[in-house]
Design a protein around this motif. Structure first.
Motif, PDB file in Angstrom:
ATOM      1  N   SER A   1      87.964  66.807  69.606  1.00 49.42           N
ATOM      2  CA  SER A   1      87.318  66.446  70.872  1.00 49.42           C
ATOM      3  C   SER A   1      87.055  64.932  70.944  1.00 49.42           C
ATOM      4  O   SER A   1      86.751  64.412  72.010  1.00 49.42           O
TER       5      SER A   1
ATOM      6  N   GLU B   1      89.324  63.291  73.484  1.00 49.80           N
ATOM      7  CA  GLU B   1      89.258  63.719  74.881  1.00 49.80           C
ATOM      8  C   GLU B   1      88.185  62.935  75.640  1.00 49.80           C
ATOM      9  O   GLU B   1      87.212  62.497  75.032  1.00 49.80           O
ATOM     10  N   PRO B   2      88.250  62.815  76.914  1.00 41.74           N
ATOM     11  CA  PRO B   2      89.336  63.227  77.792  1.00 41.74           C
ATOM     12  C   PRO B   2      90.477  62.206  77.777  1.00 41.74           C
ATOM     13  O   PRO B   2      90.211  61.012  77.717  1.00 41.74           O
TER      14      PRO B   2
ATOM     15  N   VAL C   1      92.243  60.534  79.746  1.00 38.76           N
ATOM     16  CA  VAL C   1      92.456  59.923  81.065  1.00 38.76           C
ATOM     17  C   VAL C   1      92.076  58.448  80.928  1.00 38.76           C
ATOM     18  O   VAL C   1      91.216  58.093  80.122  1.00 38.76           O
TER      19      VAL C   1
ATOM     20  N   ASP D   1      90.121  55.923  82.366  1.00 34.96           N
ATOM     21  CA  ASP D   1      89.098  55.659  83.376  1.00 34.96           C
ATOM     22  C   ASP D   1      88.733  54.177  83.430  1.00 34.96           C
ATOM     23  O   ASP D   1      88.084  53.737  84.356  1.00 34.96           O
TER      24      ASP D   1
ATOM     25  N   PRO E   1      82.084  56.236  68.764  1.00 34.32           N
ATOM     26  CA  PRO E   1      80.941  55.348  68.498  1.00 34.32           C
ATOM     27  C   PRO E   1      81.009  54.692  67.122  1.00 34.32           C
ATOM     28  O   PRO E   1      80.699  53.522  66.977  1.00 34.32           O
TER      29      PRO E   1
ATOM     30  N   LYS F   1      82.359  50.437  66.045  1.00 31.11           N
ATOM     31  CA  LYS F   1      81.334  49.593  65.419  1.00 31.11           C
ATOM     32  C   LYS F   1      81.791  49.012  64.087  1.00 31.11           C
ATOM     33  O   LYS F   1      81.188  48.089  63.565  1.00 31.11           O
TER      34      LYS F   1
ATOM     35  N   GLU G   1      75.043  58.472  70.037  1.00 30.97           N
ATOM     36  CA  GLU G   1      75.682  57.652  71.073  1.00 30.97           C
ATOM     37  C   GLU G   1      76.624  58.434  71.978  1.00 30.97           C
ATOM     38  O   GLU G   1      76.985  57.935  73.031  1.00 30.97           O
ATOM     39  N   ASN G   2      77.026  59.628  71.547  1.00 31.58           N
ATOM     40  CA  ASN G   2      77.953  60.396  72.376  1.00 31.58           C
ATOM     41  C   ASN G   2      77.279  60.850  73.655  1.00 31.58           C
ATOM     42  O   ASN G   2      76.062  61.006  73.711  1.00 31.58           O
TER      43      ASN G   2
ATOM     44  N   ASN H   1      78.608  67.173  76.980  1.00 28.61           N
ATOM     45  CA  ASN H   1      79.806  66.532  76.401  1.00 28.61           C
ATOM     46  C   ASN H   1      81.080  67.229  76.874  1.00 28.61           C
ATOM     47  O   ASN H   1      82.110  66.599  77.103  1.00 28.61           O
TER      48      ASN H   1
ATOM     49  N   TYR I   1      81.884  66.087  80.249  1.00 28.22           N
ATOM     50  CA  TYR I   1      82.494  64.751  80.143  1.00 28.22           C
ATOM     51  C   TYR I   1      83.981  64.855  79.776  1.00 28.22           C
ATOM     52  O   TYR I   1      84.821  64.135  80.316  1.00 28.22           O
ATOM     53  N   HIS I   2      84.295  65.795  78.876  1.00 33.56           N
ATOM     54  CA  HIS I   2      85.683  65.955  78.458  1.00 33.56           C
ATOM     55  C   HIS I   2      86.548  66.542  79.569  1.00 33.56           C
ATOM     56  O   HIS I   2      87.693  66.146  79.753  1.00 33.56           O
TER      57      HIS I   2
ATOM     58  N   PRO J   1      85.491  63.750  83.624  1.00 32.23           N
ATOM     59  CA  PRO J   1      84.741  62.514  83.362  1.00 32.23           C
ATOM     60  C   PRO J   1      84.102  61.920  84.614  1.00 32.23           C
ATOM     61  O   PRO J   1      82.996  61.381  84.546  1.00 32.23           O
TER      62      PRO J   1
END
Lengths: 373, 379
Positions: free
Chosen positions: A165, A168-169, A171, A173, A239, A243, B181-182, B330, B333-334, B337
């Motif tokens: 996951s 994903e997604p 796309v 954006d 994330p 970093k 952070e997700n 989440n 979001y997947h 979006p």
């Protein structure tokens, strides 16, 4: 003339030249989860450039980049342009060596002064470069399969910690960010291989074999880079990945495959060796330029120019030390680099246009001559 | 001759380099840390306790441990104070666990995650664990059951649980950072308690998991709820289920689990499909799973119970804590979006109105050596 190298050796060297810094340094761009896409965009952008490289090798077989400058722009302007490209070679070497020393400084020897690590790296680069192109390319042909096997094994062993996951997604954006990242990926490292044209004089490329070297080199490099980037995203998550300065190193350190763990030493070794090989090779390319500018005999071996190599080594060491104050400024530096290096990287387009015009003129002349005869 | 002299000189120079770094520290001046415990003092300082490993004395091949504590307004300051007060250099490369007191967990743990992420001495595979009730350092007073150090014992207990029972979630530092952070997924951290056993000293025990909103603990789940959560998330590799059938206990082992989740167009209803393949380990009395009818009935009953329990867990977390530990946001979001961008700011409120349709399908694929019950001849 120094001894020739085979096409396979040139291909392997090109791949290592492109991928050397990337396996560890992939977390610097703004594209985040679309970083792999940024590399593919960079690949698409680099493809025409590599076709131009291969065309130049066909038009000017067995002529180095510096000799092509001389042919197209005349003696003095050609030498001035060659001088600029020599500086660019030294710049590439400095960046490569600095990345290696920074890596060592951050992940293991954090209390050792960086200048000391840098000097140790430069001693190795100096030695390797003076051994000549055959030694380097022979090593490349031995080293690249090891690199590929390690990347493959890394994927297999990371399968149990993949989080699909994370990607994903799928796309786009944030198109501007992806394009910006694609641009950085294009300039560093894909378009850097413009200086690689200097080894033309060592490879036989008259029958369009240059195309094989450059296109296959690019394709193999992009496959390796994209697979490493995907691995980093799937293991670390966005994330964490964005970093880290060295995400690949961390991703490999998380492998826990029964008794097989703490494999980061392998990625360190690969990064270290490939980074230093790129540094040595860039120093060697600068040396080819020096020989061309000062019309030195081609037959003389690199060991006859030890003082020149030493001078180049000192220049690279100083440049590497002052390139950017610390790893924190690296990202800003890469953006600055992508601006000032771009004209040099796109200059082969100008070369190609002029070369094609001259080539056609010469062809017509030859046709007319043959007709009159 | 000149070359030989140069070679000898170079060899002598190399000797200077081979002696190691100028700021090296000998092995006897280095201590290896197996685990860290972080507590909060009344004056706002962190108390960091390190479990230190050392070789056994009197030529015995054994590892001995001791604890050392220091204070600081940041974890880093406390660690530096530890080094200064002991006069040794600390090696954290073998440190597996960071224990955090529940008090810190309630106040917020982003500082600790931030430090652990940045400090290059730590590995990102280190696991965070909350100590329920007591001080975090009290875990080091526990009996070392089968292990040389408490930290390694706790680490292996959790690891083994994930393989064998799948009740304990994994909370490595990088995972916690990702959860923090997700978008649309809250953090979870396993929890253990330190209990005094009569005449046997203290023992640690896995007691469930703490759940968060951002970096602040808002509640806890029990071991059973934790197991259901792992099934919900599809992270169960193995595990046992025990149910009471008319005063008869029966046990089942999860052999395979497949979980799929879909979000409906209104973004507030989710469909959860759980397909489970199980083996019977202890049959309910009078049930013969070789009989199709009885097996189907047992499967249906099991499916209904699991469905009910998972639904209860979801409602409990949603209504009591309002923490989206399931990652439903989440998922939006997947899947979508652009829709997530519109609702992300209000998701914490919207989550309280989320509905869940659960469908559980259990299939019994084997019953061990025999599908028949033992029927005692009670005369």
């Amino acid at each position: 003339m120094e001894s020739r190298i085979t096409k396979k050796q040139a291909l392997c060297m090109l791949v290592i030249f492109i991928i050397s810094n990337i396996p560890v340094l992939t977390g610097y761009t703004a594209a985040e989860r679309n970083l792999w896409l940024a590399y593919i965009i960079a690949f698409i952008a680099a493809l025409p450039l590599y076709l131009i490289y291969s065309r130049l090798t066909t038009i000017y077989p067995e002529k180095s980049l510096y000799e092509i400058f001389g042919e197209l722009f005349g003696r003095i302007p050609g030498k001035i342009i060659s001088g600029v490209y020599i500086l660019y070679c030294l710049n590439i070497a400095a960046m490569s060596v600095r990345n290696v020393s920074e890596f060592v400084n951050i992940v293991s020897l954090d209390k050792t002064p960086q200048i000391f690590i840098l000097l140790c790296c430069m001693i190795v680069c100096f030695y390797v470069a003076t051994r000549g192109i055959r030694t380097m390319t022979k090593f490349a042909i031995l080293f690249l399969p090891v690199f590929v096997i390690v990347v493959f094994v890394m994927h297999i062993m990371s399968l149990n910690i993949y989080n699909y996951s994370n990607i994903e997604p799928i796309v786009i954006d944030d198109v501007p960010d992806v394009l910006k990242s694609g641009w950085v990926c294009f300039t560093f490292p894909m378009a850097e291989s413009v200086v690689f044209l200097s080894i033309n004089s060592f490879v036989k490329t008259d029958k369009g074999e240059g195309k094989k070297i450059y296109l296959w080199g690019l394709v193999i490099s992009v496959v390796i880079i994209v697979s490493v980037v995907l691995n980093n995203i799937l293991v670390l998550g966005i994330p964490t990945m964005i970093k880290l300065y060295y995400p690949t190193y961390t991703a490999i350190s998380l492998i826990d495959f029964g008794v097989v763990r703490r494999l980061e030493i392998v990625s360190s070794a690969l990064f270290f060796i490939s980074g230093l090989l790129k540094g040595s090779f860039s120093l060697y390319l600068a040396y080819i330029g020096y020989k061309n500018i000062f019309d030195k005999p081609k037959e003389r071996r690199p060991r006859g120019y030890l003082w020149i190599f030493l001078g180049g080594t000192v220049l690279i060491s100083v440049a590497a030390y002052f390139l950017y104050p610390s790893i924190v400024e690296l990202i800003d530096f890469l953006y600055a680099y992508s601006i000032y290096a771009l004209p040099l990287q796109l200059f082969p387009i100008v070369l190609w246009i002029i070369a094609e015009i001259k080539y056609k003129k010469n062809k017509n002349k030859n046709v007319i001559k043959s007709d009159t005869m | 001759m000149k070359k030989k002299i140069c070679l000898v000189l170079i060899l002598f120079l190399i000797i200077l380099l081979l002696c190691g770094c100028f700021n090296y520290s000998d092995i006897e001046d280095t201590v290896v840390v197996s685990g860290l415990a972080v507590d909060m003092c009344d004056d706002g300082q962190y108390k960091v306790t390190a479990e230190i490993m050392s070789a056994g004395s009197d030529n015995e091949v054994a590892v001995e441990t001791e604890q050392k504590s220091e204070y600081g307004f940041t974890v880093f300051e406390a660690i530096e104070n530890l080094k200064n007060s002991s006069g040794k250099s600390f090696n954290f490369r073998h440190c597996q666990v960071i224990f955090i007191s529940e008090q810190i967990s309630n106040d917020g743990i982003s500082d600790i995650i931030d430090f652990a992420f940045h400090y290059s001495g730590f590995r990102l595979s280190m696991v965070l664990t909350v100590i329920s009730g007591n001080d975090a350092a009290s875990v080091f007073e526990c009996e070392k059951l089968l292990y040389d150090t408490v930290s390694y014992g706790v680490f292996d207990m959790m690891k083994q649980d994930q393989i064998a029972n799948s009740k304990c979630p994994s909370a490595q530092i990088y995972m916690c950072l990702n959860s923090l952070e997700n978008k649309g997924k809250e953090m979870i951290i396993p929890m253990i308690s330190v209990e005094e056993q009569e005449g046997e000293g203290k023992e640690y025990r896995f007691t469930g998991m703490s759940i968060y909103i951002d970096d602040v603990q808002t509640g806890t789940l029990s071991v059973e709820q934790s197991q259901l959560f792992m099934i919900f998330m599809g992270k169960t590799m193995n595990g046992e289920l025990t149910y009471n059938f008319d005063e008869n206990y029966a046990s089942f082992e999860i052999k395979d689990l497949s979980v799929s989740r879909e979000v409906e167009e209104n973004l507030s209803v989710f469909d959860l499909n759980i397909d489970m393949i199980i083996s019977v380990r202890q049959l309910p009395e009078g049930v013969d799973v070789s009989d199709d009818e009885q097996r189907t009935k047992l499967e249906e009953e099991l499916s209904a119970r699991i469905k009910e329990e998972i639904n209860d867990l979801f409602l409990y977390v949603r209504d009591t804590y309002g923490s989206d530990i399931f990652g439903l946001g989440n998922q939006i979001y997947h899947v979508n979006p652009s829709a997530w961008a519109e609702i992300s700011d209000e998701w914490k409120e919207l989550f309280k109105d989320v509905e869940l349709n659960i469908d559980v399908s259990c299939k019994i694929n084997d019953a061990g050596r025999s599908s028949k019950n033992i029927v005692p001849n009670r005369r």
